[in-house]
Design a protein around this motif. Structure first.
Motif, PDB file in Angstrom:
ATOM      1  N   PHE A  98       0.731  -1.302   0.023  1.00  0.00           N
ATOM      2  CA  PHE A  98       0.135   0.051  -0.094  1.00  0.00           C
ATOM      3  C   PHE A  98       0.915   1.253   0.014  1.00  0.00           C
ATOM      4  N   VAL A  99       1.873   1.219   0.915  1.00  0.00           N
ATOM      5  CA  VAL A  99       2.681   2.686   1.161  1.00  0.00           C
ATOM      6  C   VAL A  99       3.465   2.655  -0.326  1.00  0.00           C
ATOM      7  N   ASP A 100       4.034   1.601  -0.841  1.00  0.00           N
ATOM      8  CA  ASP A 100       4.489   1.601  -2.204  1.00  0.00           C
ATOM      9  C   ASP A 100       4.004   2.184  -3.152  1.00  0.00           C
ATOM     10  N   ASP A 101       2.697   1.726  -3.323  1.00  0.00           N
ATOM     11  CA  ASP A 101       2.052   1.951  -4.452  1.00  0.00           C
ATOM     12  C   ASP A 101       1.543   3.628  -4.128  1.00  0.00           C
ATOM     13  N   MET A 102       1.143   3.880  -3.083  1.00  0.00           N
ATOM     14  CA  MET A 102       0.919   5.250  -2.866  1.00  0.00           C
ATOM     15  C   MET A 102       1.790   6.374  -3.401  1.00  0.00           C
ATOM     16  N   ASP A 103       3.154   5.870  -2.768  1.00  0.00           N
ATOM     17  CA  ASP A 103       4.185   6.604  -3.079  1.00  0.00           C
ATOM     18  C   ASP A 103       4.681   6.746  -4.704  1.00  0.00           C
ATOM     19  N   ASP A 160      10.073  14.924  -3.810  1.00  0.00           N
ATOM     20  CA  ASP A 160      10.427  14.252  -2.628  1.00  0.00           C
ATOM     21  C   ASP A 160       9.845  14.783  -1.282  1.00  0.00           C
ATOM     22  N   MET A 161      10.153  16.057  -1.256  1.00  0.00           N
ATOM     23  CA  MET A 161       9.702  16.743   0.167  1.00  0.00           C
ATOM     24  C   MET A 161       8.179  16.753   0.330  1.00  0.00           C
ATOM     25  N   VAL A 162       7.324  16.461  -0.381  1.00  0.00           N
ATOM     26  CA  VAL A 162       5.980  16.524  -0.277  1.00  0.00           C
ATOM     27  C   VAL A 162       5.531  15.005  -0.125  1.00  0.00           C
ATOM     28  N   VAL A 163       6.129  14.157  -0.733  1.00  0.00           N
ATOM     29  CA  VAL A 163       5.576  12.604  -0.909  1.00  0.00           C
ATOM     30  C   VAL A 163       5.750  11.972   0.583  1.00  0.00           C
ATOM     31  N   GLY A 171       3.175   9.695   5.148  1.00  0.00           N
ATOM     32  CA  GLY A 171       2.792   9.482   6.553  1.00  0.00           C
ATOM     33  C   GLY A 171       1.260   9.935   6.945  1.00  0.00           C
ATOM     34  N   ARG A 172       0.711  11.019   6.198  1.00  0.00           N
ATOM     35  CA  ARG A 172      -0.830  11.120   6.504  1.00  0.00           C
ATOM     36  C   ARG A 172      -1.596   9.930   5.877  1.00  0.00           C
ATOM     37  N   MET A 173      -1.319   9.555   4.887  1.00  0.00           N
ATOM     38  CA  MET A 173      -2.222   8.198   4.133  1.00  0.00           C
ATOM     39  C   MET A 173      -1.771   7.136   5.267  1.00  0.00           C
ATOM     40  N   VAL A 174      -0.786   6.776   5.775  1.00  0.00           N
ATOM     41  CA  VAL A 174      -0.639   5.708   6.656  1.00  0.00           C
ATOM     42  C   VAL A 174      -1.506   6.010   7.919  1.00  0.00           C
ATOM     43  N   GLY A 175      -1.323   7.297   8.694  1.00  0.00           N
ATOM     44  CA  GLY A 175      -2.118   7.754   9.379  1.00  0.00           C
ATOM     45  C   GLY A 175      -3.671   7.398   9.585  1.00  0.00           C
ATOM     46  N   ALA A 176      -4.120   7.837   7.935  1.00  0.00           N
ATOM     47  CA  ALA A 176      -5.427   7.862   7.761  1.00  0.00           C
ATOM     48  C   ALA A 176      -5.899   6.299   7.748  1.00  0.00           C
TER      49      ALA A 176
END
Length: 176
Positions: free
Chosen positions: A80-85, A95-98, A103-108
Motif C-alpha cells: 500500500f505504501v509503495d503504491d501510494m508513493d 520528494d519533500m511532499v511525498v 505519513g498522512r496516508m498511513v495515519g488515515a
C-alpha cells in the motif's frame, strides 16, 4: 522508493511479491464501478484512496484473525505504501511532499482500521463511512445504503474464506 532501497540492501526476491496478487485484488475491488455509480462515492483521487483504504482495512481485519499470518498483513501494508508513493510521484509530487503525504496516508489508514471494526449496520459504521467516504458531508441515502450493504457482503465473504486462501488470492470474494 522503499522497494528501490530494499533492493540496494537485500538480495533475492522481494518477500512481498507473494502478496502482490492480493494487493492487486484489493485495488480492483476498490475500483469496482458499483461503489461510485450505485454507492455515490466520489470518483476522485480522494474517493479512490478512501475506497482502497476501506477494502484494505477489511482485508487486514480478516488477516488479523489469524495471528500466524501477521507478516502477510505487514507485507500488504508495505505494498500500500509503495503504491501510494508511486502514484503520488506519477502525478508530480516531489520528494519533500511525498514523505509527508505518505505519513498522512498511513495515519488515515490506521484511523480507518479502527473505525471500520464497527459492526455491520451499526451507527458507528455509518458515521465512519460518512466521515471517510463523503468527508463528513451529507451522504446520499441510496448510496450510503448500497455501501453499507456491500461492506457487509464483502466482510461476510472474507470471513468465509480461510486466511491462507485469502493471502494467496488473486481476487476477493465476488459480489452477491
Amino acid at each position: 522508493m522503499f522497494s528501490s532501497l530494499r533492493k540496494l540492501f537485500t538480495s533475492g526476491p522481494d518477500p512481498r511479491d507473494a502478496r502482490r496478487p492480493l494487493w492487486n485484488a484489493v485495488v480492483a475491488t476498490a475500483r469496482d464501478p458499483h461503489w461510485y455509480a450505485d454507492g455515490d462515492v466520489p470518483d476522485t483521487l480522494d474517493g479512490r484512496f478512501d475506497m482502497i483504504s476501506l477494502v484494505l482495512a477489511l482485508v487486514l481485519h480478516r488477516i488479523d484473525e489469524e495471528p500466524a499470518q501477521a507478516l502477510a498483513g505487514v507485507h500488504l501494508t508495505e505494498l500500500f505504501v509503495d503504491d501510494m508513493d508511486g502514484q503520488m510521484r506519477q502525478i508530480g509530487f516531489g520528494d519533500m511532499v511525498v514523505g509527508k503525504q505518505i505519513g498522512r496516508m498511513v495515519g488515515a489508514l490506521g484511523g480507518r482500521l479502527g473505525a471500520y471494526r464497527a459492526a455491520d449496520g451499526s451507527d458507528e459504521l455509518k458515521a465512519a463511512l460518512i466521515r471517510n467516504l463523503w468527508r463528513g458531508k451529507d451522504a446520499p441515502d441510496a448510496g450510503l445504503a448500497h455501501v453499507m450493504a456491500e461492506v457487509a457482503a464483502l466482510r461476510a465473504g472474507l470471513s468465509a474464506m480461510p486466511v491462507e486462501r485469502l493471502i494467496a488470492a488473486e481476487r476477493l470474494p465476488e459480489r452477491a
